[in-house]
Design a protein around this motif. Structure first.
Motif, PDB file in Angstrom:
ATOM      1  N   MET A 157      20.906  -6.085 -76.043  1.00 34.41           N
ATOM      2  CA  MET A 157      19.770  -6.228 -76.239  1.00 34.41           C
ATOM      3  C   MET A 157      19.476  -5.557 -77.949  1.00 34.41           C
ATOM      4  O   MET A 157      18.590  -6.413 -78.223  1.00 34.41           O
ATOM      5  N   LEU A 158      20.730  -4.499 -77.964  1.00 34.44           N
ATOM      6  CA  LEU A 158      20.910  -4.296 -79.202  1.00 34.44           C
ATOM      7  C   LEU A 158      20.526  -4.956 -80.191  1.00 34.44           C
ATOM      8  O   LEU A 158      20.925  -4.887 -81.226  1.00 34.44           O
ATOM      9  N   SER A 159      22.058  -5.462 -79.851  1.00 37.95           N
ATOM     10  CA  SER A 159      22.690  -7.043 -80.887  1.00 37.95           C
ATOM     11  C   SER A 159      21.692  -7.333 -81.132  1.00 37.95           C
ATOM     12  O   SER A 159      22.002  -8.232 -82.983  1.00 37.95           O
ATOM     13  N   ILE A 160      20.791  -7.466 -81.129  1.00 34.26           N
ATOM     14  CA  ILE A 160      19.432  -8.611 -81.985  1.00 34.26           C
ATOM     15  C   ILE A 160      18.060  -8.126 -81.745  1.00 34.26           C
ATOM     16  O   ILE A 160      17.270  -8.683 -82.099  1.00 34.26           O
ATOM     17  N   ASN A 161      18.537  -7.223 -81.859  1.00 34.78           N
ATOM     18  CA  ASN A 161      17.444  -6.258 -81.756  1.00 34.78           C
ATOM     19  C   ASN A 161      17.393  -4.957 -82.056  1.00 34.78           C
ATOM     20  O   ASN A 161      17.502  -3.719 -80.857  1.00 34.78           O
ATOM     21  N   PRO A 162      17.894  -4.469 -83.133  1.00 37.56           N
ATOM     22  CA  PRO A 162      18.598  -2.969 -83.174  1.00 37.56           C
ATOM     23  C   PRO A 162      17.368  -2.342 -83.050  1.00 37.56           C
ATOM     24  O   PRO A 162      17.662  -1.275 -83.499  1.00 37.56           O
ATOM     25  N   GLU A 163      16.395  -2.526 -83.255  1.00 40.01           N
ATOM     26  CA  GLU A 163      15.037  -1.774 -84.025  1.00 40.01           C
ATOM     27  C   GLU A 163      14.475  -0.859 -81.938  1.00 40.01           C
ATOM     28  O   GLU A 163      13.977   0.166 -82.863  1.00 40.01           O
ATOM     29  N   LEU A 164      15.310  -1.376 -80.929  1.00 41.98           N
ATOM     30  CA  LEU A 164      14.723  -1.427 -79.803  1.00 41.98           C
ATOM     31  C   LEU A 164      14.446  -0.111 -79.548  1.00 41.98           C
ATOM     32  O   LEU A 164      15.683   1.247 -79.971  1.00 41.98           O
ATOM     33  N   LEU A 165      13.467   0.985 -78.566  1.00 40.81           N
ATOM     34  CA  LEU A 165      13.497   2.362 -78.450  1.00 40.81           C
ATOM     35  C   LEU A 165      13.586   2.216 -77.945  1.00 40.81           C
ATOM     36  O   LEU A 165      13.762   1.165 -76.575  1.00 40.81           O
ATOM     37  N   PRO A 166      14.337   3.199 -76.813  1.00 37.93           N
ATOM     38  CA  PRO A 166      14.790   3.506 -74.823  1.00 37.93           C
ATOM     39  C   PRO A 166      13.424   2.819 -74.033  1.00 37.93           C
ATOM     40  O   PRO A 166      13.120   2.303 -73.396  1.00 37.93           O
ATOM     41  N   ARG A 167      11.958   3.191 -74.920  1.00 33.69           N
ATOM     42  CA  ARG A 167      11.162   2.658 -74.468  1.00 33.69           C
ATOM     43  C   ARG A 167      10.864   1.554 -73.721  1.00 33.69           C
ATOM     44  O   ARG A 167      10.143   0.811 -73.169  1.00 33.69           O
ATOM     45  N   ASP A 168      11.219   0.579 -75.443  1.00 36.20           N
ATOM     46  CA  ASP A 168      11.341  -1.071 -75.661  1.00 36.20           C
ATOM     47  C   ASP A 168      11.983  -1.592 -74.774  1.00 36.20           C
ATOM     48  O   ASP A 168      11.670  -1.487 -73.813  1.00 36.20           O
ATOM     49  N   ILE A 169      12.664  -0.872 -74.134  1.00 39.55           N
ATOM     50  CA  ILE A 169      14.219  -1.605 -73.420  1.00 39.55           C
ATOM     51  C   ILE A 169      13.510  -1.432 -72.147  1.00 39.55           C
ATOM     52  O   ILE A 169      13.965  -2.440 -71.448  1.00 39.55           O
ATOM     53  N   SER A 170      13.131   0.173 -71.637  1.00 39.60           N
ATOM     54  CA  SER A 170      12.859   0.116 -69.797  1.00 39.60           C
ATOM     55  C   SER A 170      11.803  -1.030 -70.165  1.00 39.60           C
ATOM     56  O   SER A 170      11.571  -1.093 -68.751  1.00 39.60           O
TER      57      SER A 170
END
Length: 299
Positions: free
Chosen positions: A1-14
């Motif tokens: 997920m971070l490889s295509i959206n490195p701005e993601l925060l832990p709360r975004d991923i959750s």
């Protein structure tokens, strides 16, 4: 997920993992399955999104004339956002049609900025996302990895000019087709506000808004698990229930508020009381929309 959206925060991923999961067991979160089974493809695919001109609607023009030795001559601006489940995505490509009487002697490059401080100009603190050297034809910013959310974020396209540039050179940019904007992996925007600018299109606008729908379960016949897919056109309460041929409720698979978007839920015999082989019906209700389909259980 971070490889295509490195701005993601832990709360975004959750949030993404939870809202794109295949529901299992009792509606919503439950002690046995939590939010459900993780769907990797859904979790890494951006939702549909909306583009708005920096001045509102389709009005994205800031300026179409040049100035000499300008490190960031603002030309056009866009605001990007999504209200579609899970309300987090990643922009991949932006392709702008262009007509101009300027040449490489007037423009060194076109640059794409994130207007981080939201003042509608490129200033200290804003982030350059991509730069492409001047060339005739479309201006393409590719391999972007720019996060968009349910609150709008602003992008500004600028020209980096030389000392030879002047107000006699003009640059007209156009975004007339949803195929000119792509989020990971192949998501196109809603066609709301298109076209932006007056430059000719480079493809066909084939995107349509979400509609309410209920798909046939798969596999069918099934034992012991089958998958049901459905779509929601706008946010609201959604219920999806299973009935036997006598109209008696066998199971409630979905019962809660959903954002617009696509969803999946599993009907697993392990989560129901002992039921016999036969014909069953599943019904979705969302707002004024309702639909029923038949499925067959074979033990």
């Amino acid at each position: 997920m971070l490889s295509i959206n490195p701005e993601l925060l832990p709360r975004d991923i959750s949030k993404i993992l939870e809202l794109t999961a295949v529901e299992k067991g009792a509606p919503g979160k439950d002690p046995r399955y939590g939010a459900g089974r993780i769907d990797v493809f859904a979790a890494t695919s951006s939702p549909k999104f909306t583009l708005t001109g920096i001045n509102g609607g389709s009005n994205w023009l800031i300026s179409n004339t040049l100035a000499p030795s300008d490190t960031a001559k603002e030309l056009v601006g866009l605001k990007i956002s999504t209200t579609v489940n899970p309300q987090v995505g990643s922009l991949k490509m932006l392709k702008l049609g262009m007509t101009t009487n300027a040449t490489s002697t007037h423009i060194n490059s076109f640059d794409l900025y994130w207007d981080k401080n939201k003042d509608n100009i490129v200033s200290t603190g804003d982030i350059k996302l991509r730069s492409v050297p001047f060339a005739p034809g479309p201006v393409t910013f590719d391999s972007l990895k720019f996060k968009f959310l349910d609150s709008a974020r602003t992008l500004i396209v600028v020209a980096r000019t030389t000392s030879s540039a002047s107000g006699s050179q003009s640059v007209n940019l156009g975004l007339t087709d949803t195929n000119q904007v792509v989020a990971y992996y192949t998501t196109k925007p809603f066609n709301t506000n298109f076209p932006f600018g007056s430059v000719s299109s480079v493809g066909n606008n084939t995107e349509t808004p979400y509609e309410y729908s209920l798909s046939q379960n798969y596999p069918n016949p099934f034992n012991p698990v089958t998958l049901i897919k459905y779509s929601v056109a706008k946010a609201g309460l959604v219920t999806l229930k299973v009935y036997d041929i006598m109209g008696r409720e066998v199971a409630t698979l979905v019962n809660g508020n959903k954002l617009a978007g696509n969803y999946q839920v599993e009907f697993d015999l392990k989560d129901t009381k002992n039921i016999a082989s036969g014909v069953y019906y599943y019904k979705i209700t969302a707002g004024e929309f309702s639909d029923v389909k038949k499925m067959i259980l074979v033990k």
